[in-house]
Design an enzyme around this catalytic site. Structure first.
Site, PDB file in Angstrom:
ATOM      1  CB  CYS A   2      -1.241  -9.438  -1.310  1.00 14.47           C
ATOM      2  SG  CYS A   2      -1.451  -9.771   0.361  1.00 14.47           S
ATOM      3  CD  GLU A 467      18.619   4.065  -2.253  1.00 12.73           C
ATOM      4  OE1 GLU A 467      17.430   4.566  -1.418  1.00 12.73           O
ATOM      5  OE2 GLU A 467      18.268   3.107  -2.511  1.00 12.73           O
ATOM      6  CG  HIS A 490      23.709  18.592  15.851  1.00 19.12           C
ATOM      7  ND1 HIS A 490      24.361  20.718  16.843  1.00 19.12           N
ATOM      8  CD2 HIS A 490      24.812  19.041  15.218  1.00 19.12           C
ATOM      9  CE1 HIS A 490      24.734  21.360  16.004  1.00 19.12           C
ATOM     10  NE2 HIS A 490      24.580  20.768  15.092  1.00 19.12           N
ATOM     11  CE  LYS A 585      10.974  -3.880  -6.814  1.00 13.57           C
ATOM     12  NZ  LYS A 585      12.277  -2.949  -6.261  1.00 13.57           N
TER      13      LYS A 585
HETATM   14  O1  M6R Z   1       7.404   1.396  -5.942  1.00 13.03           O
HETATM   15  P1  M6R Z   1       7.476   2.538  -4.917  1.00 13.03           P
HETATM   16  O2  M6R Z   1       9.329   3.198  -5.714  1.00 13.03           O
HETATM   17  O3  M6R Z   1       7.077   3.212  -4.600  1.00 13.03           O
HETATM   18  O4  M6R Z   1       8.328   1.895  -3.636  1.00 13.03           O
HETATM   19  C1  M6R Z   1       8.696   3.162  -2.510  1.00 13.03           C
HETATM   20  C2  M6R Z   1       9.446   2.021  -1.448  1.00 13.03           C
HETATM   21  O5  M6R Z   1       8.659   0.962  -0.842  1.00 13.03           O
HETATM   22  C3  M6R Z   1      11.101   1.271  -2.165  1.00 13.03           C
HETATM   23  O6  M6R Z   1      11.491   2.234  -2.754  1.00 13.03           O
HETATM   24  C4  M6R Z   1      11.303   0.816  -1.126  1.00 13.03           C
HETATM   25  O7  M6R Z   1      11.721   1.555   0.288  1.00 13.03           O
HETATM   26  C5  M6R Z   1      12.262   0.234  -1.835  1.00 13.03           C
HETATM   27  N1  M6R Z   1      11.852  -1.259  -1.099  1.00 13.03           N
HETATM   28  C6  M6R Z   1      13.725  -0.031  -0.953  1.00 13.03           C
HETATM   29  O8  M6R Z   1      14.719  -0.910  -1.360  1.00 13.03           O
END
Ligand code: M6R
Length: 590
Positions: A2, A467, A490, A585
């Site tokens: 939000c 990743e 495994h 985000k």
């Molecule tokens: O702002 P942050 O680095 O703490 O965010 C962590 C995760 O929410 C973030 O890296 C998320 O996994 C991404 N959308 C991945 O691309």
């Protein structure tokens, strides 16, 4: 999760708010809404859907008034409906509220107030305007009612409120959800982040937990929750708005991927004395624990290998939301390194609070200057990579790797040599970007109907498997798993069948022979092998050529093709990589 924005000034509030909401949309795009105050009335326009749809569907652009609040939603309580979209109002429609966070005691407040007032949504937020109204009906001013109401709330919140009865004010309250004030001449802004108002001003004031703010056109007053005024000084942020705009690119994600050579160079600009000091503390600590989520956690996993290989120091990585369950073994001999692009991830902040309460020292690696994490850490290293808007973390991951390598080289007392190596790699990354962009779009298109991907690697490259898989699944909606190649036999090998894509990350480093042996096992079961290496192997069906680098640095050159593969896979499937479904985000709820 939000995004909130409030504005009071001399221009039409709705157009300022909508501009800010577009910049905040990466935080949530389930629904959007605005409330403005004009001529003794509160005007509300809101709906479900992305901001552009809401602007098309309702008369939001023309709302009158020079005071208002706006919201882009990532649903927590209640489905994605118009009724649940913010702002929420009291029954008289004279108070409007937007909120980010979770009100934990909303059930008890709602059951008490629903005897007096009619609730129209399923949200926790709706209790707030009714509670304010209840205090006003008991004889309080809007401002006093706001202070009393917010004191009753449990949970986490950033709240903005406006009222028809005190039309020249925007009120705000913060607990565990970010709020930043922007100060300009004759106007004041308050948003979930600096980007929201950056085109207007870079003079900012950060609200801390428990604080309240009263914004008028030419003053901003900060109070504690008991309405005692606090003296706080504004600071300036050095981000420019053009860094946060898409320019000629189709998506922020590809723009941010392409920025990475420069990002590496920027991340290298650090205070050497601070790096050395932090390195000494890391070497002296009884135990070192990384705490992070998502992509930042994969960076931490690479940091763990780099700390061991270069800095000869063992460390552990704990997913932030699990960190609290280890609190018995966290003490003042513990050094926590929290990694977060936003610096606002609730799970990370929670872990850090717990660590601090147990006496641990906290270092953080953060992008957003002035973020909550930066402000609660003992030492901070900034990524310096500029605003990252795409929901998928790309350039921030690269910058995190660079900082973790810098710390590792500092631990090894080889910082200058290390910096030089990393500077050289930035030129390779530049050339790689161009090269990979020539064939990866076609490769992604060819694989676009595949439903399951497996990413295999060993050692320091193993985190790249995780990743790479995370990037693919989050924006392409295909199942992808990354794992240490040795684990395949495994259990997961049972899932490999004819044509299953296996992304094999196997540069010719210390992991090469064992990884290739595991890839052979998958190939023998019919897997379609996408080899990511500096040498082409006959078992590869597709080849992604890595530039040859020192073995511990392979994650840097592996990052680029894996991000491009994910990006072009999303595009080939007709998806918007910047706004993946169900995600946001900045994850500011636990
Ligand atoms: O702002 P942050 O680095 O703490 O965010 C962590 C995760 O929410 C973030 O890296 C998320 O996994 C991404 N959308 C991945 O691309």
């Amino acid at each position: 999760m939000c995004g909130l924005i409030g504005y009071i000034g001399n221009e039409q509030a709705a157009s300022i708010l909508l501009g800010a909401m577009a910049r905040l949309e990466y935080r949530g795009y389930d629904s959007a809404g605005v409330a403005t105050v004009d001529n003794g009335n509160v005007h509300v326009a809101k709906d479900k859907g992305k901001l552009a749809d809401v602007i098309r569907e309702c008369d939001i652009k023309t709302l009158p008034g020079q005071v208002g609040i706006g919201h882009v939603r990532w649903a927590t309580h209640g489905g994605v409906t118009r009724e649940n979209a913010h702002p929420h109002c009291d029954e008289k429609a004279s108070i409007a509220v937007v909120h980010n966070g979770i009100i934990e005691n909303y059930t008890e407040i709602r059951s008490r107030l629903s005897r007096k007032y009619r609730f129209v949504s399923e949200t926790d937020t709706e209790v707030i305007p009714h509670l304010i109204r209840d205090f006003i009906d008991a004889g309080n001013t809007f401002e006093d009612a706001f202070f009393k109401a917010t004191r009753e709330l449990k949970g986490s919140y950033a709240i903005l409120a406006v009222s028809a009865t005190e039309p020249d004010k925007v009120l705000a309250a913060r607990k565990e959800s970010p709020l930043v004030i922007g100060l300009d001449h004759g106007s004041s802004f308050i948003g979930s982040d600096v980007l929201s108002f950056l085109p207007h001003t870079n003079r900012v004031l950060y609200l801390d937990d428990g604080e309240r703010a009263v914004l008028t056109r030419d003053s901003v007053k900060i109070y504690d929750e008991h309405h005692n005024e606090l003296g706080k000084k504004p600071t300036s942020v050095n981000w420019e708005w053009k860094q946060g705009s898409k320019g000629d690119y189709n998506h922020f994600m590809i723009k941010e991927i392409e920025e990475q050579p420069q990002v590496i160079r920027q991340a290298l600009i650090q205070d050497n004395r601070l790096l050395m000091k932090m390195a000494i503390d890391i070497l002296r600590a009884r135990q070192v624990v990384f705490v992070a989520c998502g992509t930042s956690r994969y960076a931490a996993l690479i940091g763990r290998y780099a700390f061991s290989k270069i800095g000869r120091t063992f460390s552990d990585v704990i997913i932030a939301s699990e960190f609290g369950y280890f609190s018995e073994s966290v003490d003042k001999g513990t050094l926590v390194i929290a990694i977060s692009q936003s610096g606002e991830t609730a799970d990370v902040l929670d872990g850090v609070r717990q660590a601090k309460a147990n006496g641990a020292t906290v270092f953080s690696i953060v992008n957003v200057v002035g973020s909550s994490l930066a402000r609660m850490s003992d030492q901070v290293l900034y990524l310096n990579c500029g605003p990252e808007i795409g929901v998928a973390a790309t350039k921030s991951f690269m910058a995190q790797l660079i900082l973790l390598y810098l710390l590792s080289f500092s631990m090894d007392n080889s910082l200058s040599e290390g910096k030089e190596k990393l500077r050289e790699i930035s030129a390779l990354v530049e050339a790689d970007l161009h090269y990979h962009s020539l064939y990866i779009p076609a490769m992604a298109a060819k694989l676009k109907d595949k439903k399951d991907f497996y990413y295999l690697a060993r050692g320091i490259n193993f985190a790249m498997a995780g990743e790479g898989a995370l990037k693919l699944k989050e924006i392409s909606y295909v199942h992808a798993e990354g794992m240490p190649a040795g684990e395949l036999k495994h259990g997961t090998l049972a899932l490999i069948e004819s044509g299953t894509p296996v992304v094999a990350i196997c540069p010719t480093d210390y992991t090469y022979a064992d990884t290739v042996a595991n890839v052979m096992e998958a190939k023998a079961r019919g897997a379609y092998i996408i080899g990511v290496s500096n040498v082409n192997e006959p078992i590869f069906n597709e080849y992604v050529r890595l530039s040859k680098v020192e073995e511990v640095l392979y994650p840097i050159v592996t990052t680029i093709p894996l991000q491009l593969l994910a990006y072009h896979s999303a595009v080939a499937r007709g998806l918007d990589p910047d706004k993946p479904r169900n995600l946001a985000k900045s994850v500011t709820v636990k």
